[in-house]
Write a protein that holds these residues in place. Structure first.
Motif, PDB file in Angstrom:
ATOM      1  N   THR A  28      29.258-113.438  58.197  1.00  0.00           N
ATOM      2  CA  THR A  28      29.175-112.788  59.507  1.00  0.00           C
ATOM      3  C   THR A  28      30.052-113.603  60.470  1.00  0.00           C
ATOM      4  O   THR A  28      29.985-114.831  60.510  1.00  0.00           O
ATOM      5  CB  THR A  28      27.719-112.684  59.994  1.00  0.00           C
ATOM      6  N   THR A  62      13.768-114.230  55.208  1.00  0.00           N
ATOM      7  CA  THR A  62      14.939-114.412  56.062  1.00  0.00           C
ATOM      8  C   THR A  62      15.062-115.867  56.493  1.00  0.00           C
ATOM      9  O   THR A  62      14.062-116.482  56.887  1.00  0.00           O
ATOM     10  CB  THR A  62      14.850-113.504  57.302  1.00  0.00           C
ATOM     11  N   CYS A 112      19.920-114.421  57.653  1.00  0.00           N
ATOM     12  CA  CYS A 112      20.317-114.143  56.277  1.00  0.00           C
ATOM     13  C   CYS A 112      19.082-113.649  55.540  1.00  0.00           C
ATOM     14  O   CYS A 112      18.138-114.402  55.317  1.00  0.00           O
ATOM     15  CB  CYS A 112      20.879-115.381  55.604  1.00  0.00           C
ATOM     16  N   VAL A 119      22.290-111.165  52.606  1.00  0.00           N
ATOM     17  CA  VAL A 119      22.959-110.335  53.608  1.00  0.00           C
ATOM     18  C   VAL A 119      22.824-111.010  54.963  1.00  0.00           C
ATOM     19  O   VAL A 119      21.718-111.132  55.498  1.00  0.00           O
ATOM     20  CB  VAL A 119      22.345-108.923  53.658  1.00  0.00           C
ATOM     21  N   GLU A 120      23.961-111.431  55.515  1.00  0.00           N
ATOM     22  CA  GLU A 120      23.962-112.068  56.820  1.00  0.00           C
ATOM     23  C   GLU A 120      24.095-111.025  57.923  1.00  0.00           C
ATOM     24  O   GLU A 120      24.660-109.949  57.724  1.00  0.00           O
ATOM     25  CB  GLU A 120      25.125-113.066  56.963  1.00  0.00           C
ATOM     26  N   SER A 121      23.610-111.395  59.104  1.00  0.00           N
ATOM     27  CA  SER A 121      23.760-110.567  60.290  1.00  0.00           C
ATOM     28  C   SER A 121      23.652-111.461  61.512  1.00  0.00           C
ATOM     29  O   SER A 121      23.292-112.640  61.406  1.00  0.00           O
ATOM     30  CB  SER A 121      22.690-109.470  60.334  1.00  0.00           C
ATOM     31  N   GLY A 122      23.964-110.885  62.667  1.00  0.00           N
ATOM     32  CA  GLY A 122      23.776-111.608  63.914  1.00  0.00           C
ATOM     33  C   GLY A 122      25.032-112.203  64.507  1.00  0.00           C
ATOM     34  O   GLY A 122      24.993-112.759  65.606  1.00  0.00           O
TER      35      GLY A 122
END
Length: 114
Positions: free
Chosen positions: A109, A77, A22, A5-8
């Motif tokens: 993302t 992460t 991630c 799961v990516e973010s940012g």
């Protein structure tokens, strides 16, 4: 199985910085299988960074000198610190893991540099 799961992602000005994350779970060799890729509209997916079996990180031409990949095993992460961003860095960024012959991708993302 592996979950990523990516973010940012987000919008940033030219010359700015952004850090992607991630979060991974499953059989990822403690994050050793993780890589970053990106895909801009109308272009093929390209490598941003990958890690070899000796733990060395290799960067794509566009990322070299500006992007840094790091791993926090305690948090499961992997990060991508991106500096001196350019408009051509605009893309959907993905993390990837190759584990036991299977390739896993996150949902991506979006990074927009303008």
């Amino acid at each position: 199985d592996v979950q990523l799961v990516e973010s940012g992602g987000g919008s940033v000005e030219v010359g700015g910085s952004l850090t992607l994350a991630c979060k991974f779970s499953g059989d990822t060799f403690s994050g050793g299988c993780m890589g970053w890729f990106r895909q801009a509209p109308g272009k093929e997916r390209e490598r941003v960074s990958t890690t070899d079996m000796f733990g060395r990180t290799h960067y794509g031409v566009a990322a070299k000198g500006r992007f840094t990949r790091s791993l926090d095993k305690a948090k499961n992460t992997v990060y991508l610190q991106m500096n001196s961003l350019k408009s051509e860095d605009t893309a959907l960024y993905y993390c990837r893991c190759r584990s036991w012959g299977t390739t896993y991708w996150g949902q991506g993302t979006q990074v927009t540099v303008s």
